[in-house]
Design a protein around this motif. Structure first.
Motif, mmCIF file in Angstrom:
data_model
loop_
_atom_site.group_PDB
_atom_site.id
_atom_site.type_symbol
_atom_site.label_atom_id
_atom_site.label_comp_id
_atom_site.label_asym_id
_atom_site.label_seq_id
_atom_site.Cartn_x
_atom_site.Cartn_y
_atom_site.Cartn_z
ATOM 1 N N GLU A 160 0.828 -1.199 0.000
ATOM 2 C CA GLU A 160 0.000 0.000 0.000
ATOM 3 C C GLU A 160 0.863 1.251 0.000
ATOM 4 O OE1 GLU A 160 -3.248 0.148 2.687
ATOM 5 O OE2 GLU A 160 -3.779 -1.946 2.360
ATOM 6 N N SER A 161 0.323 2.318 -0.594
ATOM 7 C CA SER A 161 1.040 3.592 -0.616
ATOM 8 C C SER A 161 0.038 4.737 -0.695
ATOM 9 C CB SER A 161 2.008 3.659 -1.797
ATOM 10 O OG SER A 161 1.297 3.642 -3.008
ATOM 11 N N THR A 162 0.506 5.939 -0.368
ATOM 12 C CA THR A 162 -0.296 7.147 -0.526
ATOM 13 C C THR A 162 0.508 8.140 -1.350
ATOM 14 O OG1 THR A 162 0.531 8.157 1.505
ATOM 15 C CG2 THR A 162 -1.492 6.864 1.674
ATOM 16 N N THR A 163 -0.183 8.925 -2.111
ATOM 17 C CA THR A 163 0.448 9.945 -2.939
ATOM 18 C C THR A 163 -0.397 11.205 -2.876
ATOM 19 O OG1 THR A 163 1.260 8.241 -4.450
ATOM 20 C CG2 THR A 163 1.257 10.493 -5.275
ATOM 21 N N CYS A 164 0.262 12.358 -2.758
ATOM 22 C CA CYS A 164 -0.441 13.633 -2.738
ATOM 23 C C CYS A 164 -0.535 14.193 -4.150
ATOM 24 C CB CYS A 164 0.284 14.629 -1.837
ATOM 25 S SG CYS A 164 -0.558 16.235 -1.755
ATOM 26 N N LEU A 165 -1.736 14.497 -4.552
ATOM 27 C CA LEU A 165 -1.992 15.128 -5.842
ATOM 28 C C LEU A 165 -2.289 16.593 -5.560
ATOM 29 C CD1 LEU A 165 -2.335 14.597 -8.865
ATOM 30 C CD2 LEU A 165 -4.719 14.068 -8.422
ATOM 31 N N GLY A 166 -1.357 17.465 -5.912
ATOM 32 C CA GLY A 166 -1.483 18.886 -5.622
ATOM 33 C C GLY A 166 -2.548 19.562 -6.471
ATOM 34 N N PRO A 167 -2.792 20.840 -6.209
ATOM 35 C CA PRO A 167 -3.794 21.597 -6.972
ATOM 36 C C PRO A 167 -3.511 21.579 -8.469
ATOM 37 C CG PRO A 167 -3.061 22.842 -5.079
ATOM 38 C CD PRO A 167 -2.163 21.651 -5.178
ATOM 39 N N LEU A 168 -4.547 21.349 -9.241
ATOM 40 C CA LEU A 168 -4.501 21.367 -10.706
ATOM 41 C C LEU A 168 -3.502 20.372 -11.283
ATOM 42 C CD1 LEU A 168 -4.758 25.231 -11.132
ATOM 43 C CD2 LEU A 168 -6.611 23.541 -11.145
ATOM 44 N N GLN A 169 -3.300 19.259 -10.608
ATOM 45 C CA GLN A 169 -2.388 18.222 -11.093
ATOM 46 C C GLN A 169 -3.161 16.989 -11.530
ATOM 47 O OE1 GLN A 169 0.499 17.488 -7.990
ATOM 48 N NE2 GLN A 169 1.880 19.000 -8.857
ATOM 49 N N THR A 170 -2.529 16.256 -12.428
ATOM 50 C CA THR A 170 -3.078 15.000 -12.942
ATOM 51 C C THR A 170 -2.078 13.901 -12.674
ATOM 52 O OG1 THR A 170 -4.164 16.176 -14.752
ATOM 53 C CG2 THR A 170 -3.875 13.810 -15.033
ATOM 54 N N ILE A 171 -2.585 12.738 -12.381
ATOM 55 C CA ILE A 171 -1.715 11.574 -12.245
ATOM 56 C C ILE A 171 -2.394 10.398 -12.922
ATOM 57 C CG2 ILE A 171 -2.605 10.810 -10.010
ATOM 58 C CD1 ILE A 171 0.484 10.304 -9.370
ATOM 59 N N PHE A 172 -1.591 9.593 -13.571
ATOM 60 C CA PHE A 172 -2.103 8.405 -14.244
ATOM 61 C C PHE A 172 -1.742 7.218 -13.358
ATOM 62 C CE2 PHE A 172 -3.428 10.505 -18.013
ATOM 63 C CZ PHE A 172 -2.639 11.628 -18.057
ATOM 64 N N VAL A 173 -2.755 6.559 -12.855
ATOM 65 C CA VAL A 173 -2.543 5.515 -11.865
ATOM 66 C C VAL A 173 -3.449 4.323 -12.128
ATOM 67 C CG1 VAL A 173 -1.955 7.142 -10.046
ATOM 68 C CG2 VAL A 173 -4.296 6.414 -10.300
ATOM 69 N N THR A 174 -3.154 3.298 -11.398
ATOM 70 C CA THR A 174 -4.086 2.190 -11.262
ATOM 71 C C THR A 174 -4.047 1.816 -9.798
ATOM 72 O OG1 THR A 174 -2.362 0.601 -11.783
ATOM 73 C CG2 THR A 174 -3.736 1.336 -13.611
ATOM 74 N N TYR A 175 -4.945 0.990 -9.386
ATOM 75 C CA TYR A 175 -4.966 0.463 -8.019
ATOM 76 C C TYR A 175 -5.428 1.457 -6.952
ATOM 77 C CZ TYR A 175 -1.981 -2.796 -10.548
ATOM 78 O OH TYR A 175 -1.461 -3.646 -11.480
ATOM 79 N N ALA A 176 -5.940 2.633 -7.294
ATOM 80 C CA ALA A 176 -6.444 3.571 -6.284
ATOM 81 C C ALA A 176 -7.725 3.010 -5.676
ATOM 82 C CB ALA A 176 -6.713 4.934 -6.897
ATOM 83 N N TYR A 177 -7.845 3.122 -4.338
ATOM 84 C CA TYR A 177 -9.050 2.622 -3.682
ATOM 85 C C TYR A 177 -9.677 3.627 -2.710
ATOM 86 C CZ TYR A 177 -6.182 1.625 0.439
ATOM 87 O OH TYR A 177 -5.347 1.742 1.518
ATOM 88 N N ALA A 178 -8.967 4.711 -2.372
ATOM 89 C CA ALA A 178 -9.522 5.712 -1.456
ATOM 90 C C ALA A 178 -8.914 7.074 -1.746
ATOM 91 C CB ALA A 178 -9.268 5.311 -0.008
ATOM 92 N N LEU A 179 -9.581 8.111 -1.232
ATOM 93 C CA LEU A 179 -9.182 9.498 -1.465
ATOM 94 C C LEU A 179 -9.369 10.283 -0.171
ATOM 95 C CD1 LEU A 179 -8.598 11.820 -3.592
ATOM 96 C CD2 LEU A 179 -11.074 12.013 -3.785
ATOM 97 N N ASP A 180 -8.473 11.234 0.062
ATOM 98 C CA ASP A 180 -8.585 12.101 1.233
ATOM 99 C C ASP A 180 -8.305 13.527 0.774
ATOM 100 O OD1 ASP A 180 -8.650 13.282 3.719
ATOM 101 O OD2 ASP A 180 -6.999 12.131 4.550
ATOM 102 N N ILE A 181 -9.348 14.325 0.596
ATOM 103 C CA ILE A 181 -9.185 15.713 0.155
ATOM 104 C C ILE A 181 -8.829 16.550 1.373
ATOM 105 C CG2 ILE A 181 -10.302 17.724 -0.887
ATOM 106 C CD1 ILE A 181 -12.045 15.752 -2.476
ATOM 107 N N ARG A 182 -7.727 17.281 1.256
ATOM 108 C CA ARG A 182 -7.202 18.066 2.385
ATOM 109 C C ARG A 182 -7.222 19.549 2.070
ATOM 110 N NH1 ARG A 182 -3.738 15.054 5.898
ATOM 111 N NH2 ARG A 182 -4.401 12.905 5.789
ATOM 112 N N ASN A 183 -7.413 20.353 3.098
ATOM 113 C CA ASN A 183 -7.401 21.807 2.954
ATOM 114 C C ASN A 183 -5.961 22.306 3.041
ATOM 115 O OD1 ASN A 183 -8.198 24.446 2.764
ATOM 116 N ND2 ASN A 183 -8.878 24.617 4.872
ATOM 117 N N ASP A 184 -5.107 21.687 2.248
ATOM 118 C CA ASP A 184 -3.680 22.000 2.216
ATOM 119 C C ASP A 184 -3.110 21.455 0.911
ATOM 120 O OD1 ASP A 184 -0.750 20.942 2.711
ATOM 121 O OD2 ASP A 184 -1.083 22.539 4.177
ATOM 122 N N PRO A 185 -2.409 22.260 0.139
ATOM 123 C CA PRO A 185 -1.902 21.781 -1.153
ATOM 124 C C PRO A 185 -0.886 20.650 -1.014
ATOM 125 C CG PRO A 185 -1.072 23.991 -0.678
ATOM 126 C CD PRO A 185 -2.082 23.661 0.386
#
Length: 125
Positions: free
Chosen positions: A97-122
């Motif tokens: 398992e891993s976590t990755t931060c996707l900053g404002p206005l960014q795109t990432i091409f991934v597979t295997y994502a199962y959850a998301l945590d939107i934070r009030n911090d870039p």
């Protein structure tokens, strides 16, 4: 005098058309990018969805969220939020398992994502 009135009328018409074109061509700040309306984190299940700018799912609430079937293992994720980070959780075979931060206005091409945590911090802190 008649010629002067016609010239002024023609000039006013040109100015109106030009102004209308400028207003019609303006892009509002909330316009969708890649089909993703602000302030959302959008998921594109397949490459075809990404190329068509057709999100299959989107999220906008702060906090941890399990992904649904239209976003789990997505081809791409785009964060349209201007100043918030989106941490996504992924699980790759054989189960790491891993976590990755996707900053404002960014795109990432991934597979295997199962959850998301939107934070009030870039930086997703």
């Amino acid at each position: 005098m008649q010629i002067m009135k016609k010239a002024l009328a023609a000039g006013a018409t040109v100015a109106l058309v030009t102004t209308t074109a400028l207003v019609a061509g303006a892009t509002p700040a909330s316009a969708a990018v890649y089909g993703c309306a602000y302030p959302r984190v959008c998921f594109y299940k397949t490459r075809a969805d990404w190329l068509a700018a057709r999100p299959t799912a989107s999220y906008r609430d702060y906090g941890y969220q399990r992904l649904g079937s239209a976003s789990t293992n997505a081809y791409a994720i785009f964060n349209s939020r201007g100043d918030d980070g989106a941490k996504y959780y992924s699980r790759t075979p054989p189960g790491s398992e891993s976590t990755t931060c996707l900053g404002p206005l960014q795109t990432i091409f991934v597979t295997y994502a199962y959850a998301l945590d939107i934070r009030n911090d870039p930086g997703c802190r």
